[in-house]
Design a protein around this motif. Sequence first.
Motif: not given
Length: 213
Positions: A60-75
Amino acid sequence: MSLQTTGKKPVLTAVLLIVAGVIGFYGSFKLVVEKYDLLEHPTKALSCDINPFVSCSTVIDSWQSHLFGFPNPILGVAGFVAPIAVGISILAGARFARWYWIAFNAGLFLAWVFVTWLFTQTVFAIGALCPWCMLVWSATIPLFWIFTVWNLANGHVTRNATLQRRMRAFLPYSWVIVLINYLIIVIIILKHFPCSSRPSSADPDRRSPARRS
């Protein structure tokens, strides 16, 4: 296993969409909750921080988890509503235009590509696994592969009669592709994560200064 292609309501296809959609939605929702918990308690280990190799907080702390500028799980929370809605609509007897099936299949393909990329990043770049992420992967993989075969078998993607016939014959065995996909993931994980006494990044005392600030 029979996913009907003509003349009957494709009940198993609908059930697959609903069940996999619910599982994916649940995994994504849990990731959102864990992210919120991490923001509230930056130094506290999460419930899914199990060992040095299975650690949600590291991922969760990685940059990959916010690829589009917000947390990926929202997608995931937004995206997994689609297969649930489509599955329920099929059970209700709804019929969709060809362009709709193609667009929906394209969406599932993009989801599969995304989770495959996330898998490679967690294994080869981040160096930790997230249980809730893996739950999302496990839902996305059968959604894409089995539905794609069903879509081809029904002629929603192509008008090629030969391909449709072959896909109809292969449809009851489409789970084999899913199994192969799972096995590839498991083999890579087992090979890349040998037993080790490496210190856990989930340990609050070993977290980065940014996490403790």
